[in-house]
Design an enzyme around this catalytic site. Structure first.
Site, short mmCIF file in Angstrom:
data_model
loop_
_atom_site.label_atom_id
_atom_site.label_comp_id
_atom_site.label_asym_id
_atom_site.label_seq_id
_atom_site.Cartn_x
_atom_site.Cartn_y
_atom_site.Cartn_z
N ASN A 13 0.86 -1.19 0.00
CA ASN A 13 0.00 0.00 0.00
C ASN A 13 0.90 1.23 0.00
O ASN A 13 1.49 1.57 1.02
CB ASN A 13 -0.90 -0.02 1.25
CG ASN A 13 -1.77 1.23 1.34
OD1 ASN A 13 -1.85 2.01 0.40
ND2 ASN A 13 -2.40 1.42 2.49
N LYS A 15 0.08 4.26 -0.33
CA LYS A 15 -0.58 5.44 0.23
C LYS A 15 -0.35 6.66 -0.67
O LYS A 15 -0.29 6.51 -1.88
CB LYS A 15 -0.11 5.69 1.66
CG LYS A 15 -0.18 4.45 2.53
CD LYS A 15 -0.04 4.73 3.98
CE LYS A 15 0.01 3.42 4.74
NZ LYS A 15 -0.15 3.59 6.17
N HIS A 106 -9.81 1.05 4.77
CA HIS A 106 -8.53 1.29 5.46
C HIS A 106 -8.77 2.27 6.61
O HIS A 106 -9.57 3.21 6.49
CB HIS A 106 -7.50 1.86 4.47
CG HIS A 106 -6.11 1.85 5.03
ND1 HIS A 106 -5.68 2.77 5.94
CD2 HIS A 106 -5.07 1.00 4.84
CE1 HIS A 106 -4.43 2.51 6.28
NE2 HIS A 106 -4.03 1.42 5.61
N GLU A 108 -7.15 4.68 7.70
CA GLU A 108 -6.91 6.10 7.37
C GLU A 108 -8.14 6.70 6.69
O GLU A 108 -8.47 7.86 6.90
CB GLU A 108 -5.65 6.23 6.49
CG GLU A 108 -4.39 6.01 7.32
CD GLU A 108 -3.18 5.52 6.54
OE1 GLU A 108 -3.17 5.61 5.31
OE2 GLU A 108 -2.23 5.05 7.21
N GLU A 179 -5.73 -5.06 10.30
CA GLU A 179 -4.68 -4.07 10.56
C GLU A 179 -4.98 -3.35 11.87
O GLU A 179 -5.79 -2.41 11.89
CB GLU A 179 -4.65 -3.04 9.44
CG GLU A 179 -4.38 -3.61 8.07
CD GLU A 179 -3.82 -2.56 7.14
OE1 GLU A 179 -2.69 -2.75 6.69
OE2 GLU A 179 -4.49 -1.54 6.89
N GLY A 185 2.10 2.07 10.63
CA GLY A 185 3.06 3.16 10.50
C GLY A 185 3.75 3.54 11.80
O GLY A 185 4.41 4.58 11.88
N SER A 223 3.10 -2.39 10.25
CA SER A 223 4.55 -2.42 10.40
C SER A 223 5.18 -3.78 10.05
O SER A 223 6.11 -4.23 10.73
CB SER A 223 4.95 -1.97 11.81
OG SER A 223 4.51 -0.65 12.05
C1 PEP Z 1 -1.04 0.13 5.97
O1 PEP Z 1 -1.26 1.31 6.00
O2 PEP Z 1 -1.82 -0.60 5.33
C2 PEP Z 1 0.13 -0.40 6.70
C3 PEP Z 1 0.08 -1.63 7.08
O3 PEP Z 1 1.16 0.45 6.92
P1 PEP Z 1 2.59 0.11 7.61
O4 PEP Z 1 3.07 -1.19 7.04
O5 PEP Z 1 3.46 1.25 7.28
O6 PEP Z 1 2.31 -0.03 9.07
#
Ligand code: PEP
Length: 264
Positions: A13, A15, A106, A108, A179, A185, A223
């Site tokens: 992803n 973003k 997601h 976000e 997630e 992040g 992460s």
């Molecule tokens: C994401 O936003 O889908 C995500 C998993 O980000 P990160 O791997 O940076 O935590």
């Protein structure tokens, strides 16, 4: 080895990153790694989710990769079809541009852009009707985890959308991404034990909703990096990864994919 028959998915992803030139370079470097040491498609599905304006160029750049790398939209409109909806991109328009996958829900989008249950339902319904495969993101906040209601929150997010998904669509067009919001992040990853426990709960919930429950891929996101990918991949109900930050580096993304291909 987990013994699961589900082929894992590793999805990057991107973003609201990167600039065009960097995207081009990222794709070239990733293609080079795949050409040098292939990850057989039968061992791991691969996909990347660039910004909307780069979907087609990234898809074109990936067309001559040594193996399929799918392209995923990061979002879709809650409005179907075409019409006077400035700034929106519908599921039909994505499909018309040969984009077959979309991320929906997601955290976000839920938190920053106020995607509520009604919006998420409408997006999923439109995407499935247009023939897209949906990667539906669910996850609890740190506060909810500390209150001991993480399972309840995540299962509710799945139940929220179950009414708009047919049995056939669950079987053919749905992927779940768990997630935990506190892990996105932040550099903090759920321990493999905690992630597996939640994935098992999701699996149990899915089997109550649909006969296809045992076959639906449940990805972990939060992460994920080369250092923790193998441990996560070894968990029986973790069928892949949704990768944010680490997917912006070709070598890291490749190593994560390798870990899932080798440990499933
Ligand atoms: C994401 O936003 O889908 C995500 C998993 O980000 P990160 O791997 O940076 O935590």
């Amino acid at each position: 080895m987990s013994g699961s028959t589900i082929i894992p998915w590793v999805v990057g992803n991107w973003k609201m990153n990167p600039m065009q030139a960097n995207a081009k370079q990222l794709v070239q470097e990733f293609k080079q790694l795949l050409a040098q040491h292939d990850i057989p498609a039968a061992q791991c599905h691969l996909a990347v989710a660039p910004v909307t304006i780069a979907l087609t160029t990234v898809q074109t750049a990936l067309a001559d990769a040594a193996r399929p790398v799918h392209v995923v939209a990061q979002d879709v409109s809650r409005i179907a079809g075409t019409g006077a909806y400035t700034g929106e991109v519908s599921a039909e328009l994505l499909k018309d541009s040969a984009i077959d996958y979309v991320l929906i829900g997601h955290s976000e989008r839920r938190e920053i852009f106020a995607d509520d249950v009604a919006a998420v339902q409408a997006k999923i319904k439109n995407a499935l009707t247009a023939g897209l495969t949906v990667i539906y993101c669910v996850g609890e906040s740190l506060e909810q985890r500390e209150q001991g209601i993480a399972d309840q929150v995540v299962l509710q997010q799945i139940c929220d959308v179950a009414t708009v998904i047919s049995a056939e669509q669950w079987q053919q067009q749905m992927i779940i991404a768990y997630e935990p919001i506190w892990a996105i992040g932040t550099g903090k990853t759920a321990s493999p034990q905690d992630a597996q426990a939640m994935h098992a709960k999701i699996r149990e919930g899915l089997t109550q909703i649909t006969p296809a429950g045992q076959q639906i891929a449940i990805l972990y996101g939060g992460s994920v990096k080369p250092e923790n990918a193998a441990e996560l991949a070894a968990c029986p109900d973790i069928n892949g990864a949704l990768v944010g930050g680490a997917s912006l580096n070709a070598e890291s993304f490749y190593q994560i994919a390798r870990a899932f291909a080798d440990n499933k």
